[in-house]
Scaffold this motif. Structure first.
Motif, short mmCIF file in Angstrom:
data_model
loop_
_atom_site.label_atom_id
_atom_site.label_comp_id
_atom_site.label_asym_id
_atom_site.label_seq_id
_atom_site.Cartn_x
_atom_site.Cartn_y
_atom_site.Cartn_z
N ASP A 18 0.84 -1.20 0.00
CA ASP A 18 0.00 0.00 0.00
C ASP A 18 0.88 1.26 0.00
N PRO A 19 0.67 2.16 -0.96
CA PRO A 19 1.48 3.38 -1.02
C PRO A 19 1.33 4.28 0.20
N ALA A 20 0.32 4.06 1.00
CA ALA A 20 0.12 4.88 2.20
C ALA A 20 1.26 4.71 3.20
N ILE A 21 1.95 3.57 3.16
CA ILE A 21 3.06 3.35 4.11
C ILE A 21 4.42 3.74 3.52
N ASP A 22 4.43 4.31 2.30
CA ASP A 22 5.69 4.74 1.68
C ASP A 22 6.51 5.68 2.56
N PRO A 23 5.89 6.69 3.19
CA PRO A 23 6.70 7.58 4.04
C PRO A 23 7.42 6.82 5.16
N VAL A 24 6.79 5.78 5.68
CA VAL A 24 7.41 5.00 6.75
C VAL A 24 8.54 4.15 6.17
N LEU A 25 8.30 3.51 5.01
CA LEU A 25 9.32 2.67 4.39
C LEU A 25 10.54 3.49 3.97
N ARG A 60 6.09 -17.96 -1.21
CA ARG A 60 7.34 -18.70 -1.31
C ARG A 60 8.42 -17.92 -2.05
N ASN A 61 8.06 -17.31 -3.16
CA ASN A 61 9.05 -16.59 -3.95
C ASN A 61 8.43 -15.28 -4.45
N PRO A 62 8.28 -14.31 -3.57
CA PRO A 62 7.61 -13.07 -3.98
C PRO A 62 8.48 -12.25 -4.93
N HIS A 63 7.83 -11.57 -5.87
CA HIS A 63 8.52 -10.70 -6.81
C HIS A 63 8.01 -9.28 -6.60
N TYR A 64 8.83 -8.47 -5.96
CA TYR A 64 8.46 -7.09 -5.70
C TYR A 64 9.06 -6.19 -6.77
N LEU A 65 8.38 -5.09 -7.04
CA LEU A 65 8.87 -4.12 -8.02
C LEU A 65 10.19 -3.53 -7.52
N PRO A 66 11.06 -3.10 -8.45
CA PRO A 66 12.33 -2.49 -8.04
C PRO A 66 12.15 -1.29 -7.13
N GLU A 67 11.05 -0.55 -7.32
CA GLU A 67 10.80 0.62 -6.47
C GLU A 67 10.62 0.21 -5.01
N VAL A 68 10.04 -0.99 -4.80
CA VAL A 68 9.82 -1.48 -3.44
C VAL A 68 11.13 -1.99 -2.85
N THR A 69 11.90 -2.73 -3.65
CA THR A 69 13.12 -3.35 -3.13
C THR A 69 14.17 -2.32 -2.72
N THR A 70 14.12 -1.12 -3.29
CA THR A 70 15.08 -0.10 -2.89
C THR A 70 14.68 0.58 -1.59
N LYS A 71 13.43 0.43 -1.17
CA LYS A 71 12.94 1.07 0.05
C LYS A 71 13.14 0.19 1.28
N VAL A 72 13.30 -1.10 1.09
CA VAL A 72 13.33 -2.03 2.22
C VAL A 72 14.54 -2.95 2.12
N SER A 73 14.85 -3.62 3.20
CA SER A 73 15.85 -4.68 3.19
C SER A 73 15.10 -6.00 3.15
N LEU A 74 15.33 -6.76 2.10
CA LEU A 74 14.65 -8.04 1.96
C LEU A 74 15.48 -9.15 2.59
N LEU A 75 14.84 -9.96 3.40
CA LEU A 75 15.48 -11.14 3.97
C LEU A 75 14.68 -12.36 3.54
N ASN A 76 15.32 -13.24 2.85
CA ASN A 76 14.68 -14.47 2.41
C ASN A 76 15.23 -15.59 3.30
N PHE A 77 14.36 -16.21 4.08
CA PHE A 77 14.82 -17.23 5.01
C PHE A 77 15.08 -18.57 4.32
N MET A 78 14.76 -18.65 3.04
CA MET A 78 15.13 -19.82 2.25
C MET A 78 16.37 -19.43 1.46
#
Length: 196
Positions: A18-25, A60-78
């Protein structure tokens, strides 16, 4: 939680955030005097530096847009050896050469935008051709749209080529830190195997 510094866990999200949480991310923090503030929706509230925001998914294998991946740190436990090495490489480069990692993230976003523009251009061409009647050569507006689309595609191709060239240069510099990332990835798997 944002105001008092408690952690928040948002569970079971899908591939769209949800874009509403962008300021927090993005941690769009505003300084007012000696206070830190953040705008959430229509409200501006105080922000505690102790606040942490965690988001989980059951995909299991989410595909997030590049715009999202630059805002967060992704941790894949697999995690795999190569995947962990790549994540560690990003962190090492972010510590040693933050401007390089920032440029890499901007290039990812720019490349995604270029691809989206190209898809829109192709859709416009297909729509023009399908709605053009029997003789497309007599339809001046269709010819103009096709001509403009060709110019746009050439511009995008030039941009994409420049982006890829810059990406190669950045990857060469990043790869100087690959031994550190691989060593730490190997260390992680050695320690995790000790339990077995």
């Amino acid at each position: 939680c944002i105001q008092i510094g408690n952690p928040v866990l948002l569970e079971n999200i899908g591939e769209e955030i949800d874009p509403a949480i962008d300021p927090v991310l993005q941690k769009q923090i505003i300084k007012k005097g000696n206070m830190s503030m953040i705008k959430v929706g229509e409200n501006t509230i105080s922000y505690s530096s102790d606040f942490r925001f965690y988001v989980t998914t059951k995909l299991r294998n989410p595909h997030y847009l590049p715009e999202v991946t630059t805002k967060v740190s992704l941790l894949n436990f697999m995690i795999t050896y190569e995947g962990l090495a790549e994540q560690l490489l990003s962190e090492v480069v972010r510590l040693e050469k933050p401007e390089l990692e920032e440029t890499k993230e901007q290039l990812i976003i720019e490349s995604a935008k270029n691809k989206a523009e190209l898809q829109m251009c192709e859709a416009k061409i297909l729509k023009t051709i399908s709605s053009a009647g029997e003789n497309i050569l007599e339809d001046e507006s269709a010819i103009q749209i096709l001509s403009d689309s060709k110019k746009l595609q050439e511009e995008i191709a030039i941009k994409q080529e420049a982006t890829e060239e810059k990406n190669k240069e950045i990857d060469e510099t990043r790869n100087e830190y690959m031994p550190v990332a691989k060593m730490n990835s190997g260390l992680f798997f050695c320690i995790s195997d000790l339990a077995n």
